[in-house]
Design a protein around this motif. Structure first.
Motif, PDB file in Angstrom:
ATOM      1  N   GLY A  27      46.430  37.503  54.051  1.00  0.00           N
ATOM      2  CA  GLY A  27      46.037  38.691  53.300  1.00  0.00           C
ATOM      3  C   GLY A  27      45.625  38.478  51.858  1.00  0.00           C
ATOM      4  O   GLY A  27      45.538  39.424  51.083  1.00  0.00           O
ATOM      5  N   PHE A  28      45.336  37.231  51.483  1.00  0.00           N
ATOM      6  CA  PHE A  28      44.823  36.968  50.143  1.00  0.00           C
ATOM      7  C   PHE A  28      43.391  37.490  50.034  1.00  0.00           C
ATOM      8  O   PHE A  28      42.751  37.787  51.041  1.00  0.00           O
ATOM      9  CB  PHE A  28      44.795  35.459  49.875  1.00  0.00           C
ATOM     10  N   GLU A  29      42.889  37.547  48.809  1.00  0.00           N
ATOM     11  CA  GLU A  29      41.488  37.871  48.542  1.00  0.00           C
ATOM     12  C   GLU A  29      40.873  36.736  47.742  1.00  0.00           C
ATOM     13  O   GLU A  29      41.545  36.114  46.916  1.00  0.00           O
ATOM     14  CB  GLU A  29      41.382  39.175  47.745  1.00  0.00           C
ATOM     15  N   VAL A  30      39.585  36.471  47.990  1.00  0.00           N
ATOM     16  CA  VAL A  30      38.882  35.447  47.214  1.00  0.00           C
ATOM     17  C   VAL A  30      38.738  35.944  45.788  1.00  0.00           C
ATOM     18  O   VAL A  30      38.287  37.063  45.551  1.00  0.00           O
ATOM     19  CB  VAL A  30      37.490  35.135  47.820  1.00  0.00           C
ATOM     20  N   GLN A  31      39.137  35.104  44.847  1.00  0.00           N
ATOM     21  CA  GLN A  31      39.005  35.441  43.441  1.00  0.00           C
ATOM     22  C   GLN A  31      37.804  34.727  42.818  1.00  0.00           C
ATOM     23  O   GLN A  31      37.022  35.325  42.111  1.00  0.00           O
ATOM     24  CB  GLN A  31      40.294  35.081  42.713  1.00  0.00           C
ATOM     25  N   THR A  32      37.685  33.417  43.098  1.00  0.00           N
ATOM     26  CA  THR A  32      36.576  32.621  42.580  1.00  0.00           C
ATOM     27  C   THR A  32      36.110  31.677  43.669  1.00  0.00           C
ATOM     28  O   THR A  32      36.918  31.054  44.348  1.00  0.00           O
ATOM     29  CB  THR A  32      37.022  31.761  41.370  1.00  0.00           C
ATOM     30  N   ASP A  33      34.794  31.577  43.846  1.00  0.00           N
ATOM     31  CA  ASP A  33      34.212  30.611  44.777  1.00  0.00           C
ATOM     32  C   ASP A  33      32.933  30.100  44.129  1.00  0.00           C
ATOM     33  O   ASP A  33      31.885  30.723  44.229  1.00  0.00           O
ATOM     34  CB  ASP A  33      33.936  31.258  46.134  1.00  0.00           C
ATOM     35  N   MET A  34      33.056  28.966  43.416  1.00  0.00           N
ATOM     36  CA  MET A  34      31.932  28.428  42.650  1.00  0.00           C
ATOM     37  C   MET A  34      31.693  26.973  43.001  1.00  0.00           C
ATOM     38  O   MET A  34      32.629  26.196  43.156  1.00  0.00           O
ATOM     39  CB  MET A  34      32.213  28.549  41.148  1.00  0.00           C
ATOM     40  N   LEU A  42      37.611  26.987  44.318  1.00  0.00           N
ATOM     41  CA  LEU A  42      37.915  28.101  45.215  1.00  0.00           C
ATOM     42  C   LEU A  42      39.333  28.589  44.948  1.00  0.00           C
ATOM     43  O   LEU A  42      40.294  27.850  45.155  1.00  0.00           O
ATOM     44  CB  LEU A  42      37.775  27.637  46.666  1.00  0.00           C
ATOM     45  N   THR A  43      39.452  29.829  44.455  1.00  0.00           N
ATOM     46  CA  THR A  43      40.769  30.406  44.230  1.00  0.00           C
ATOM     47  C   THR A  43      40.919  31.695  45.024  1.00  0.00           C
ATOM     48  O   THR A  43      39.946  32.432  45.237  1.00  0.00           O
ATOM     49  CB  THR A  43      41.057  30.702  42.744  1.00  0.00           C
ATOM     50  N   VAL A  44      42.147  31.938  45.462  1.00  0.00           N
ATOM     51  CA  VAL A  44      42.498  33.168  46.162  1.00  0.00           C
ATOM     52  C   VAL A  44      43.737  33.745  45.491  1.00  0.00           C
ATOM     53  O   VAL A  44      44.504  33.027  44.852  1.00  0.00           O
ATOM     54  CB  VAL A  44      42.764  32.921  47.666  1.00  0.00           C
ATOM     55  N   ALA A  45      43.933  35.052  45.645  1.00  0.00           N
ATOM     56  CA  ALA A  45      45.107  35.704  45.076  1.00  0.00           C
ATOM     57  C   ALA A  45      45.517  36.861  45.978  1.00  0.00           C
ATOM     58  O   ALA A  45      44.683  37.418  46.712  1.00  0.00           O
ATOM     59  CB  ALA A  45      44.815  36.219  43.670  1.00  0.00           C
ATOM     60  N   LEU A  46      46.783  37.204  45.909  1.00  0.00           N
ATOM     61  CA  LEU A  46      47.252  38.376  46.633  1.00  0.00           C
ATOM     62  C   LEU A  46      46.759  39.624  45.916  1.00  0.00           C
ATOM     63  O   LEU A  46      46.751  39.666  44.678  1.00  0.00           O
ATOM     64  CB  LEU A  46      48.782  38.386  46.696  1.00  0.00           C
ATOM     65  N   PRO A  47      46.361  40.645  46.652  1.00  0.00           N
ATOM     66  CA  PRO A  47      45.901  41.876  45.998  1.00  0.00           C
ATOM     67  C   PRO A  47      46.972  42.493  45.096  1.00  0.00           C
ATOM     68  O   PRO A  47      46.650  43.149  44.115  1.00  0.00           O
ATOM     69  CB  PRO A  47      45.570  42.817  47.162  1.00  0.00           C
ATOM     70  N   THR A  48      48.246  42.249  45.411  1.00  0.00           N
ATOM     71  CA  THR A  48      49.348  42.781  44.621  1.00  0.00           C
ATOM     72  C   THR A  48      49.681  41.924  43.405  1.00  0.00           C
ATOM     73  O   THR A  48      50.501  42.317  42.582  1.00  0.00           O
ATOM     74  CB  THR A  48      50.612  42.899  45.499  1.00  0.00           C
ATOM     75  N   ASP A  49      49.055  40.742  43.277  1.00  0.00           N
ATOM     76  CA  ASP A  49      49.346  39.814  42.175  1.00  0.00           C
ATOM     77  C   ASP A  49      48.080  39.074  41.756  1.00  0.00           C
ATOM     78  O   ASP A  49      48.013  37.845  41.824  1.00  0.00           O
ATOM     79  CB  ASP A  49      50.436  38.830  42.612  1.00  0.00           C
ATOM     80  N   PRO A  50      47.049  39.807  41.296  1.00  0.00           N
ATOM     81  CA  PRO A  50      45.775  39.149  40.973  1.00  0.00           C
ATOM     82  C   PRO A  50      45.825  38.218  39.770  1.00  0.00           C
ATOM     83  O   PRO A  50      44.927  37.408  39.583  1.00  0.00           O
ATOM     84  CB  PRO A  50      44.827  40.330  40.707  1.00  0.00           C
ATOM     85  N   GLY A  51      46.870  38.269  38.981  1.00  0.00           N
ATOM     86  CA  GLY A  51      46.991  37.399  37.816  1.00  0.00           C
ATOM     87  C   GLY A  51      47.470  36.000  38.140  1.00  0.00           C
ATOM     88  O   GLY A  51      47.498  35.142  37.274  1.00  0.00           O
ATOM     89  N   HIS A  52      47.857  35.767  39.395  1.00  0.00           N
ATOM     90  CA  HIS A  52      48.331  34.436  39.788  1.00  0.00           C
ATOM     91  C   HIS A  52      47.523  33.981  40.994  1.00  0.00           C
ATOM     92  O   HIS A  52      47.765  34.433  42.107  1.00  0.00           O
ATOM     93  CB  HIS A  52      49.820  34.463  40.110  1.00  0.00           C
ATOM     94  N   ALA A  53      46.576  33.093  40.765  1.00  0.00           N
ATOM     95  CA  ALA A  53      45.700  32.599  41.821  1.00  0.00           C
ATOM     96  C   ALA A  53      46.183  31.264  42.355  1.00  0.00           C
ATOM     97  O   ALA A  53      46.912  30.537  41.679  1.00  0.00           O
ATOM     98  CB  ALA A  53      44.271  32.458  41.293  1.00  0.00           C
ATOM     99  N   VAL A  54      45.754  30.950  43.569  1.00  0.00           N
ATOM    100  CA  VAL A  54      46.013  29.651  44.183  1.00  0.00           C
ATOM    101  C   VAL A  54      44.672  28.944  44.318  1.00  0.00           C
ATOM    102  O   VAL A  54      43.751  29.469  44.946  1.00  0.00           O
ATOM    103  CB  VAL A  54      46.682  29.785  45.566  1.00  0.00           C
ATOM    104  N   LEU A  55      44.558  27.764  43.703  1.00  0.00           N
ATOM    105  CA  LEU A  55      43.371  26.927  43.831  1.00  0.00           C
ATOM    106  C   LEU A  55      43.488  26.144  45.128  1.00  0.00           C
ATOM    107  O   LEU A  55      44.436  25.382  45.309  1.00  0.00           O
ATOM    108  CB  LEU A  55      43.245  25.979  42.643  1.00  0.00           C
TER     109      LEU A  55
END
Length: 137
Positions: A27-34, A42-55
């Motif tokens: 259920g993550f969302e793509v934050q950055t895909d460059m 490529l980073t993803v984050a939970l919609p409930t915690d967009p300030g903490h991404a996973v690379l």
């Protein structure tokens, strides 16, 4: 002084498969895909915690040689690369059931450990994931 953690990194040998797992199943969302030439950021984050991404980083250039990248891929597949993600939830039993319904291979059943109820799983590459319903107080 330090204020927050903005990005956590784990190695994944296949970024498209990682998207399928982290976005499609967890259920993550793509934050950055460059595309940065030798690497895809490529980073993803939970919609409930967009300030903490996973690379979701593919081992390789420019940060390491192909020989080292092969060693890292082997360590990841054995669950020995040090990649760990820890998440919280409101209901461990419900989250456990939902993840199984989505086809996630859960490696541990929920267990009450005093601090809360938690369980474990691995992503398709071998990275460890823990989910906990923490006890209040």
């Amino acid at each position: 002084m330090l204020k927050t953690i903005s990005i956590t990194q784990i190695y994944v040998p296949d970024q498209d498969a990682a998207l399928d797992f982290y976005v499609g199943k967890l259920g993550f969302e793509v934050q950055t895909d460059m595309d940065f030439g030798p690497m895809r950021f490529l980073t993803v984050a939970l919609p409930t915690d967009p300030g903490h991404a996973v690379l979701l980083e593919k081992p390789g250039a420019p940060s390491m040689s192909e020989e080292t990248a092969a060693q890292v891929r082997e360590l990841v597949s054995k669950g020995a690369s040090g990649g760990h993600l820890f998440f919280t939830c409101d209901d461990a039993w419900k989250t456990h059931a939902e993840l199984r319904e989505r086809g996630v291979e859960v490696t541990e059943e929920p267990v009450d450990r005093g601090y809360g109820i938690d369980f474990g799983l691995r992503d398709p590459f071998g990275n460890h994931v823990r989910v906990a319903q923490l006890t209040q107080g």
